[in-house]
Design a protein around this motif. Sequence first.
Motif, mmCIF file in Angstrom:
data_model
loop_
_atom_site.group_PDB
_atom_site.id
_atom_site.type_symbol
_atom_site.label_atom_id
_atom_site.label_comp_id
_atom_site.label_asym_id
_atom_site.label_seq_id
_atom_site.Cartn_x
_atom_site.Cartn_y
_atom_site.Cartn_z
ATOM 1 N N ASP A 30 8.490 3.139 -8.898
ATOM 2 C CA ASP A 30 7.451 2.688 -9.400
ATOM 3 C C ASP A 30 6.397 2.174 -8.403
ATOM 4 O O ASP A 30 6.078 2.988 -7.617
ATOM 5 C CB ASP A 30 7.791 1.477 -10.467
ATOM 6 N N HIS A 31 6.173 0.858 -8.396
ATOM 7 C CA HIS A 31 5.403 0.415 -7.327
ATOM 8 C C HIS A 31 5.978 0.294 -5.900
ATOM 9 O O HIS A 31 5.371 -0.064 -4.993
ATOM 10 C CB HIS A 31 4.689 -0.912 -7.550
ATOM 11 N N GLY A 32 7.288 0.360 -5.890
ATOM 12 C CA GLY A 32 8.066 0.248 -4.470
ATOM 13 C C GLY A 32 8.456 -1.467 -4.141
ATOM 14 O O GLY A 32 8.424 -1.441 -2.871
ATOM 15 N N TYR A 33 8.213 -2.238 -5.128
ATOM 16 C CA TYR A 33 8.394 -3.673 -4.727
ATOM 17 C C TYR A 33 9.644 -3.962 -4.125
ATOM 18 O O TYR A 33 9.782 -4.729 -3.309
ATOM 19 C CB TYR A 33 8.147 -4.543 -6.181
ATOM 20 N N VAL A 34 10.805 -3.310 -4.767
ATOM 21 C CA VAL A 34 12.177 -3.694 -4.272
ATOM 22 C C VAL A 34 12.116 -3.237 -2.811
ATOM 23 O O VAL A 34 12.825 -3.981 -1.877
ATOM 24 C CB VAL A 34 13.371 -3.178 -5.232
ATOM 25 N N PRO A 35 12.131 -1.850 -2.377
ATOM 26 C CA PRO A 35 12.527 -1.503 -1.065
ATOM 27 C C PRO A 35 11.323 -2.156 -0.208
ATOM 28 O O PRO A 35 11.900 -2.593 0.953
ATOM 29 C CB PRO A 35 12.100 0.137 -1.007
ATOM 30 N N VAL A 36 10.198 -2.516 -0.319
ATOM 31 C CA VAL A 36 9.315 -3.173 0.423
ATOM 32 C C VAL A 36 9.812 -4.528 0.750
ATOM 33 O O VAL A 36 9.928 -4.874 1.832
ATOM 34 C CB VAL A 36 7.882 -3.173 0.203
ATOM 35 N N TYR A 37 10.257 -5.133 -0.484
ATOM 36 C CA TYR A 37 10.882 -6.617 -0.258
ATOM 37 C C TYR A 37 12.013 -6.674 0.485
ATOM 38 O O TYR A 37 12.152 -7.424 1.278
ATOM 39 C CB TYR A 37 11.238 -7.228 -1.657
ATOM 40 N N LEU A 38 12.971 -5.752 0.337
ATOM 41 C CA LEU A 38 14.162 -5.484 1.056
ATOM 42 C C LEU A 38 13.863 -5.234 2.271
ATOM 43 O O LEU A 38 14.748 -5.969 3.395
ATOM 44 C CB LEU A 38 15.212 -4.667 0.420
ATOM 45 N N VAL A 39 13.095 -4.423 2.853
ATOM 46 C CA VAL A 39 13.109 -4.124 4.238
ATOM 47 C C VAL A 39 12.272 -5.167 4.851
ATOM 48 O O VAL A 39 12.553 -5.687 6.065
ATOM 49 C CB VAL A 39 12.179 -2.745 4.453
ATOM 50 N N LEU A 40 11.262 -5.691 4.282
ATOM 51 C CA LEU A 40 10.330 -7.009 5.066
ATOM 52 C C LEU A 40 11.405 -8.120 5.359
ATOM 53 O O LEU A 40 11.093 -8.736 6.361
ATOM 54 C CB LEU A 40 9.295 -7.239 3.941
ATOM 55 N N ASN A 41 12.291 -8.374 4.412
ATOM 56 C CA ASN A 41 13.142 -9.652 4.622
ATOM 57 C C ASN A 41 14.275 -9.338 5.392
ATOM 58 O O ASN A 41 15.537 -10.073 5.350
ATOM 59 C CB ASN A 41 13.439 -10.224 3.421
ATOM 60 N N GLY A 42 14.431 -7.881 5.794
ATOM 61 C CA GLY A 42 15.597 -7.604 6.736
ATOM 62 C C GLY A 42 16.759 -7.563 6.233
ATOM 63 O O GLY A 42 18.079 -7.500 6.817
ATOM 64 N N ILE A 43 16.865 -7.265 5.092
ATOM 65 C CA ILE A 43 18.105 -6.959 4.031
ATOM 66 C C ILE A 43 18.552 -5.640 4.120
ATOM 67 O O ILE A 43 19.515 -5.492 4.521
ATOM 68 C CB ILE A 43 17.730 -7.567 2.606
ATOM 69 N N VAL A 44 17.732 -4.794 4.123
ATOM 70 C CA VAL A 44 17.995 -3.370 4.553
ATOM 71 C C VAL A 44 17.150 -2.688 5.691
ATOM 72 O O VAL A 44 16.032 -3.276 5.783
ATOM 73 C CB VAL A 44 17.956 -2.197 3.013
ATOM 74 N N PRO A 45 17.812 -1.827 6.429
ATOM 75 C CA PRO A 45 17.074 -1.463 7.534
ATOM 76 C C PRO A 45 16.022 -0.215 7.122
ATOM 77 O O PRO A 45 15.068 -0.083 7.887
ATOM 78 C CB PRO A 45 18.082 -0.853 8.520
ATOM 79 N N SER A 46 16.390 0.609 5.909
ATOM 80 C CA SER A 46 15.384 1.650 5.751
ATOM 81 C C SER A 46 15.704 1.987 4.210
ATOM 82 O O SER A 46 16.444 1.490 3.636
ATOM 83 C CB SER A 46 15.588 2.799 6.551
ATOM 84 N N ALA A 47 14.781 2.546 3.721
ATOM 85 C CA ALA A 47 14.838 3.055 2.205
ATOM 86 C C ALA A 47 13.924 4.318 2.168
ATOM 87 O O ALA A 47 13.128 4.513 2.621
ATOM 88 C CB ALA A 47 14.211 1.917 1.340
ATOM 89 N N VAL A 48 14.604 4.892 1.054
ATOM 90 C CA VAL A 48 13.650 6.193 0.456
ATOM 91 C C VAL A 48 13.466 5.676 -0.964
ATOM 92 O O VAL A 48 14.149 5.552 -1.914
ATOM 93 C CB VAL A 48 14.832 7.226 0.227
ATOM 94 N N ALA A 49 12.150 5.647 -1.292
ATOM 95 C CA ALA A 49 11.697 5.287 -2.577
ATOM 96 C C ALA A 49 11.116 6.478 -3.216
ATOM 97 O O ALA A 49 10.541 7.422 -2.447
ATOM 98 C CB ALA A 49 10.292 4.445 -2.413
ATOM 99 N N CYS A 50 11.796 7.018 -4.284
ATOM 100 C CA CYS A 50 11.337 8.123 -5.154
ATOM 101 C C CYS A 50 10.974 7.764 -6.488
ATOM 102 O O CYS A 50 11.481 6.974 -7.367
ATOM 103 C CB CYS A 50 12.512 9.091 -4.789
ATOM 104 N N ASP A 51 10.092 8.707 -7.021
ATOM 105 C CA ASP A 51 9.764 8.804 -8.464
ATOM 106 C C ASP A 51 9.445 10.317 -8.826
ATOM 107 O O ASP A 51 9.051 11.038 -8.104
ATOM 108 C CB ASP A 51 8.613 7.766 -8.706
ATOM 109 N N ILE A 52 9.462 10.448 -10.087
ATOM 110 C CA ILE A 52 9.430 11.701 -10.639
ATOM 111 C C ILE A 52 7.800 12.216 -10.965
ATOM 112 O O ILE A 52 7.494 13.115 -10.999
ATOM 113 C CB ILE A 52 10.000 11.923 -11.893
ATOM 114 N N ASN A 53 7.087 11.027 -10.911
ATOM 115 C CA ASN A 53 5.689 10.989 -11.234
ATOM 116 C C ASN A 53 4.968 10.486 -9.915
ATOM 117 O O ASN A 53 5.178 9.731 -9.448
ATOM 118 C CB ASN A 53 5.076 10.175 -12.374
ATOM 119 N N GLN A 54 3.663 11.521 -9.853
ATOM 120 C CA GLN A 54 2.872 11.315 -8.523
ATOM 121 C C GLN A 54 2.162 9.815 -8.434
ATOM 122 O O GLN A 54 2.005 9.191 -7.500
ATOM 123 C CB GLN A 54 1.675 12.169 -8.307
#
Length: 213
Positions: A30-54
């Motif tokens: 969706d809007h990518g809130y979870v991966p951005v939040y987790l990366v910004l807060n140093g919880i995960v080092p990287s993420a792949v955000a994917c969606d079926i719709n552009q």
Amino acid sequence: MNSNITLSNRLAAAAKLVRSGARLADVGCDHGYVPVYLVLNGIVPSAVACDINQKPLDSCISLVNEYALNDKIKCVLSNGLQNVSGDEIDDILIAGMGGELIAEILSSCDYCNKKHLVLNPMTHPELARKWLYDNGFEIDSDIIVSDGRHHYSVFDAYYTGKYFEYSEVDCFLGKITDFSDKEYFNHLLNYLKNKQKGGYDYSALIKTIEEKL
């Protein structure tokens, strides 16, 4: 680093189950809130955000650009995990869709049994749990989250390769230990009792829930 992003109760509960240090795949980002939040807060080092719709993916791309995280978050147009390499992720988060679709996405992924799964079915969590049981996964945390007027299941699972004879109770209640969200369980009871009128036998499940309450 603290972000200005505040996750909803539902997404915050799912994000808490993502392992610290794990590389994340967020399916249906969706809007990518979870991966951005987790990366910004140093919880995960990287993420792949994917969606079926552009369109939702474009929203995610905008958020990633806003926080200058292009080197850490890759945004991919993908039907489920089809365009995501298993070599670049450790944890898979699938949130915001029905249990049946979650089961379909996992069935189409040939590497998910090597990953830690975090699932948030919006409807029919029993179908997602059934898939896990059928495919040798064990549920770890299994919680009910209140978010506004709605109540959701959030759970995580690991592949063990162990299979067991499960029941309707296992599919609907999984590893839930906290039954304090009366509204969720009363709604579930009403649903099951209405299904009973259509010829389904949920008597054992209904009895179990009533005893927990």
